[in-house]
Scaffold this motif. Structure first.
Motif, PDB file in Angstrom:
ATOM      1  N   ILE A 182      -4.865  -3.341   3.580  1.00 28.45           N
ATOM      2  CA  ILE A 182      -4.459  -2.782   2.292  1.00 28.45           C
ATOM      3  C   ILE A 182      -2.828  -3.128   2.299  1.00 28.45           C
ATOM      4  O   ILE A 182      -2.005  -2.513   3.072  1.00 28.45           O
ATOM      5  N   SER A 183      -2.544  -3.761   1.181  1.00 32.64           N
ATOM      6  CA  SER A 183      -1.112  -4.261   1.064  1.00 32.64           C
ATOM      7  C   SER A 183      -0.556  -3.712  -0.119  1.00 32.64           C
ATOM      8  O   SER A 183      -1.060  -3.311  -1.029  1.00 32.64           O
ATOM      9  N   SER A 184       0.699  -3.820  -0.308  1.00 31.63           N
ATOM     10  CA  SER A 184       1.558  -3.749  -1.565  1.00 31.63           C
ATOM     11  C   SER A 184       1.303  -4.689  -2.752  1.00 31.63           C
ATOM     12  O   SER A 184       1.087  -5.912  -2.253  1.00 31.63           O
ATOM     13  N   ASN A 185       1.008  -4.191  -3.879  1.00 35.42           N
ATOM     14  CA  ASN A 185       0.943  -5.238  -4.950  1.00 35.42           C
ATOM     15  C   ASN A 185       2.292  -5.849  -5.521  1.00 35.42           C
ATOM     16  O   ASN A 185       2.445  -6.478  -6.464  1.00 35.42           O
ATOM     17  N   HIS A 186       3.473  -5.468  -4.958  1.00 35.03           N
ATOM     18  CA  HIS A 186       4.756  -5.927  -5.252  1.00 35.03           C
ATOM     19  C   HIS A 186       4.941  -7.498  -4.508  1.00 35.03           C
ATOM     20  O   HIS A 186       4.608  -7.847  -3.737  1.00 35.03           O
ATOM     21  N   ILE A 188       6.745  -9.269  -3.064  1.00 35.18           N
ATOM     22  CA  ILE A 188       8.033  -9.376  -2.241  1.00 35.18           C
ATOM     23  C   ILE A 188       7.675  -9.845  -0.792  1.00 35.18           C
ATOM     24  O   ILE A 188       6.526  -9.953  -0.292  1.00 35.18           O
ATOM     25  N   GLU A 189       8.799 -10.381  -0.071  1.00 30.91           N
ATOM     26  CA  GLU A 189       8.477 -10.914   1.135  1.00 30.91           C
ATOM     27  C   GLU A 189       7.822 -10.154   2.147  1.00 30.91           C
ATOM     28  O   GLU A 189       7.139 -10.605   3.152  1.00 30.91           O
ATOM     29  N   ASP A 190       8.231  -8.791   2.230  1.00 27.29           N
ATOM     30  CA  ASP A 190       7.591  -7.817   3.296  1.00 27.29           C
ATOM     31  C   ASP A 190       5.972  -8.038   3.190  1.00 27.29           C
ATOM     32  O   ASP A 190       5.336  -8.101   4.302  1.00 27.29           O
ATOM     33  N   ALA A 191       5.528  -7.929   1.931  1.00 33.08           N
ATOM     34  CA  ALA A 191       4.107  -7.932   1.730  1.00 33.08           C
ATOM     35  C   ALA A 191       3.322  -9.343   2.089  1.00 33.08           C
ATOM     36  O   ALA A 191       2.241  -9.081   2.879  1.00 33.08           O
ATOM     37  N   ASP A 192       3.905 -10.387   1.694  1.00 31.95           N
ATOM     38  CA  ASP A 192       3.564 -11.549   2.274  1.00 31.95           C
ATOM     39  C   ASP A 192       3.406 -11.842   3.910  1.00 31.95           C
ATOM     40  O   ASP A 192       2.375 -12.306   4.232  1.00 31.95           O
ATOM     41  N   ALA A 193       4.507 -11.515   4.361  1.00 32.36           N
ATOM     42  CA  ALA A 193       4.727 -11.461   5.779  1.00 32.36           C
ATOM     43  C   ALA A 193       3.920 -10.545   6.767  1.00 32.36           C
ATOM     44  O   ALA A 193       3.214 -11.014   7.468  1.00 32.36           O
ATOM     45  N   ALA A 215      -6.969  -5.726   0.121  1.00 37.12           N
ATOM     46  CA  ALA A 215      -6.900  -5.073  -1.331  1.00 37.12           C
ATOM     47  C   ALA A 215      -5.361  -4.566  -1.387  1.00 37.12           C
ATOM     48  O   ALA A 215      -4.573  -4.419  -0.393  1.00 37.12           O
ATOM     49  N   ARG A 216      -5.062  -4.515  -2.594  1.00 42.40           N
ATOM     50  CA  ARG A 216      -3.525  -4.570  -2.950  1.00 42.40           C
ATOM     51  C   ARG A 216      -3.484  -3.039  -3.838  1.00 42.40           C
ATOM     52  O   ARG A 216      -4.399  -3.008  -4.700  1.00 42.40           O
TER      53      ARG A 216
END
Length: 334
Positions: A182-186, A188-193, A215-216
């Motif tokens: 489960i990730s952020s839907n923003h 931003i590089e944090d979520a991608d990394a 899921a985000r």
């Protein structure tokens, strides 16, 4: 309201003399200081902070740009910067960017126009180019939780890829192979990394899962609830789950309990941040420690050093490493 001219008239000195007293100039004589101070008290005059900053080129403030200070993560960051500022006889001004380029730009412009002595900036919406431009304009600007190669010596960051890798691998080492994320839907590089770290850990252990396992949602408990509901609605078979942060994990646990899925007996969960909430969830949350307090203190110290052209200590840590904090939300399967 009394003005500087009123103070000068009451004290029987020139406006320039009043200005020297206010700005603690060594040229101000003892008798002038006494007369001006007495006049200011009598008239209830308070020096204008902006005017003083224009004269001294210093406002004795440290500017802090955060996403949203109501988020406990940013609250911890602000508190750490404030501690360093106070140790150096300064106070802080806070701007909110909400991970939006326009909001970040407006907040930064406001902090710069208030002549902050140093800036600690958490910005996710602005481009690398624009942040580099701000860094050229403000010598005491330091980025936190972001790495830009052109100004690497002014960037304090965390290895988000490794953090998610460690979280996923921790579940794998406990026998889990059906692991959702489960990730952020923003954007931003944090979520991608972190998604990349999750995928890399699966691949390293020859685990292949479809995209439906990701899921985000918004990076808060409500977003965690929504993302967990999405996974359950898609009938994703999972025994383990890694989340973008501890707040999302709290939402996941809530939905799991509502649907008769005991944690960790039927679903093991690993969070991210090691915020205060992780210690008080039931079960207590296994998570990835994000040393934001240490990073913020380092960023504030560096910003103040750069602002006064002091040399940076050799070998200073710029990229921090996350670690696993073991608690009760993960159990072994198989």
């Amino acid at each position: 309201m009394a003005t500087i001219k009123d103070v000068a008239r009451e004290a029987g000195v020139s406006v320039a003399t009043v200005s020297r007293v206010i700005n603690q100039s060594p040229k101000a004589g003892k008798s002038s200081i006494e007369a001006v101070t007495k006049a200011m008290k009598k008239l209830g005059y308070r020096p204008n902070a902006t005017a003083r900053a224009l004269v001294s080129q210093s406002s004795n403030t440290v500017g802090v740009l955060v996403g949203d200070v109501s988020d406990p993560f940013f609250g911890t960051m602000v508190k750490a910067v404030d501690n360093v500022a106070r140790q150096n006889g300064k106070h802080i001004l806070i701007g909110h960017g909400y991970h939006n380029a326009q909001d970040e730009r407006q907040a930064l412009e406001l902090l710069i126009n208030n002549r902050c002595d140093a800036l600690v900036v958490h910005a996710k919406g602005l481009s690398d180019e624009e942040l580099c431009s701000y860094a050229q304009e403000v010598k005491g600007l330091v980025l936190i939780n972001r790495h830009i190669e052109q100004i690497a010596d002014r960037c304090i960051s965390l290895d988000n890829f490794k953090g998610a890798y460690l979280a996923t691998e921790f579940l794998i080492r406990h026998g889990h192979r059906h692991i959702a994320c489960i990730s952020s839907n923003h954007d931003i590089e944090d979520a991608d990394a972190r998604i990349q770290g999750y995928r890399a850990a699966l691949l390293a252990h020859d685990i292949h899962l479809p995209e439906t396992y990701i899921a985000r949602g918004t990076p808060d408990s409500e977003g965690g609830e929504a993302a967990m509901t999405e996974l359950l609605t898609k009938s994703v078979t999972m025994t383990g789950l890694v989340t973008y942060n501890d707040n999302m994990a709290a939402g996941v646990i809530s939905v799991a309990q509502e649907n008769g899925i005991p944690v960790p007996d039927k679903l093991s969960i690993v969070g991210f941040d090691d915020g205060l909430i992780a210690r008080y969830l039931s079960p207590r949350l296994t998570t990835i420690r994000y040393p934001i307090e240490m990073m913020a203190e380092h960023a504030a110290t560096l910003a103040l050093q750069l602002a006064k052209d002091a040399p940076q200590p050799a070998g200073a840590t710029m990229r921090f490493t996350p670690t696993v904090v073991r608690r009760d939300s993960v159990t072994r399967v198989g």
